[in-house]
Design a protein around this motif. Sequence first.
Motif, PDB file in Angstrom:
ATOM      1  N   GLY A  73       0.784  -1.231   0.000  1.00 48.36           N
ATOM      2  CA  GLY A  73       0.000   0.000   0.000  1.00 48.36           C
ATOM      3  C   GLY A  73       0.808   1.269   0.000  1.00 48.36           C
ATOM      4  N   ILE A 113      -5.888  -6.763  -1.817  1.00 46.95           N
ATOM      5  CA  ILE A 113      -6.743  -5.695  -1.303  1.00 46.95           C
ATOM      6  C   ILE A 113      -5.958  -4.390  -1.184  1.00 46.95           C
ATOM      7  CG2 ILE A 113      -8.164  -4.931   0.637  1.00 46.95           C
ATOM      8  CD1 ILE A 113      -9.442  -7.141  -0.966  1.00 46.95           C
ATOM      9  N   MET A 145      -5.530  -3.142  -4.882  1.00 50.74           N
ATOM     10  CA  MET A 145      -6.794  -2.665  -5.440  1.00 50.74           C
ATOM     11  C   MET A 145      -7.307  -1.448  -4.688  1.00 50.74           C
ATOM     12  SD  MET A 145     -10.342  -4.793  -6.029  1.00 50.74           S
ATOM     13  CE  MET A 145     -10.645  -4.887  -4.248  1.00 50.74           C
ATOM     14  N   GLY A 146      -7.123  -1.436  -3.359  1.00 53.68           N
ATOM     15  CA  GLY A 146      -7.583  -0.308  -2.547  1.00 53.68           C
ATOM     16  C   GLY A 146      -6.633   0.858  -2.537  1.00 53.68           C
ATOM     17  N   ARG A 147      -5.446   0.681  -3.119  1.00 50.44           N
ATOM     18  CA  ARG A 147      -4.447   1.744  -3.264  1.00 50.44           C
ATOM     19  C   ARG A 147      -4.091   2.403  -1.934  1.00 50.44           C
ATOM     20  NH1 ARG A 147      -4.102   3.437  -8.797  1.00 50.44           N
ATOM     21  NH2 ARG A 147      -5.642   2.369 -10.084  1.00 50.44           N
ATOM     22  N   PRO A 184      -7.811  -0.223   3.405  1.00 51.84           N
ATOM     23  CA  PRO A 184      -8.624  -1.364   2.946  1.00 51.84           C
ATOM     24  C   PRO A 184      -8.079  -2.722   3.378  1.00 51.84           C
ATOM     25  CG  PRO A 184      -8.445   0.269   1.207  1.00 51.84           C
ATOM     26  CD  PRO A 184      -7.491   0.697   2.286  1.00 51.84           C
TER      27      PRO A 184
END
Length: 262
Positions: free
Chosen positions: A95, A180, A183-185, A189
């Motif tokens: 992330g 996650i 995709m949630g950057r 998330p």
Amino acid sequence: MSSLQSAVWAETLKARRSKVPLLAAIGFTLAPLVDGLFMFIMKDPERAREMGLLSVKAQMAMSTAEWNTFFSVLTQAIAIGGFIVFAIVTAWIFGREFSDHTAKDLMALPTSREKIVAAKLIVIAAWVLAVCLWIFCIGLLIGYLVDIPGWTSQLAWVSFREVLLTGGMTLLLMTPVAFIASMGRGYLPPLGFAVLTIFFSQIIAATGWGDWFPWSIPALFSGAAGPRAALLGPHSYVIVALASLVGLVSTLYWWRSADQTR
């Protein structure tokens, strides 16, 4: 040096220069410390009561102060607490590229995106192994200082294997966290996902279906709910492997195909 080696070196350098992996490992050191405290309480309840340490909860947690119980609780800590700690580091490694706005620069490198993902996962795996070894060694030291009875070399080797297997099984479930986070950057998330999976794993295990829920299986494997043979079957390990494979494929696909313009 190959592109994968370069990517691993770069990810290792990022991890060394950040406080997140170090602080996570230090925080997880509380597990053997608390385990040793419970052993001290159960070993000498009268003295612990005089010191104000004895509680009903501590009495219910363990019945006897011995190495077998000590190692069992340590393994359970790897399965339950380890998932949260490992998820924090996984969320940070994947992330941070988006929170620090370095994802676009990373994608512009000549190194393939698959190798970038592989390098991140290799660093995570190495860190998890190091933490498991650290926790076990600290546990041995604390057990020696508390002078827990019942030590045997065979028990130590079996428990060491159990810790590594439990840690490895928990590690396999980090690939969905990586997906996650990608995709949630960001961090939130995957951390929310980790909390939810812990919550549902407790509920599903209590209903008797934990052997079919991948995030319940490491805890059941560690003996947190009773004898492993009575709770898990071959299908349980297949489910963990499939969950890990789905997370890995999803992460690789996302990094290769998703829109990276932001």
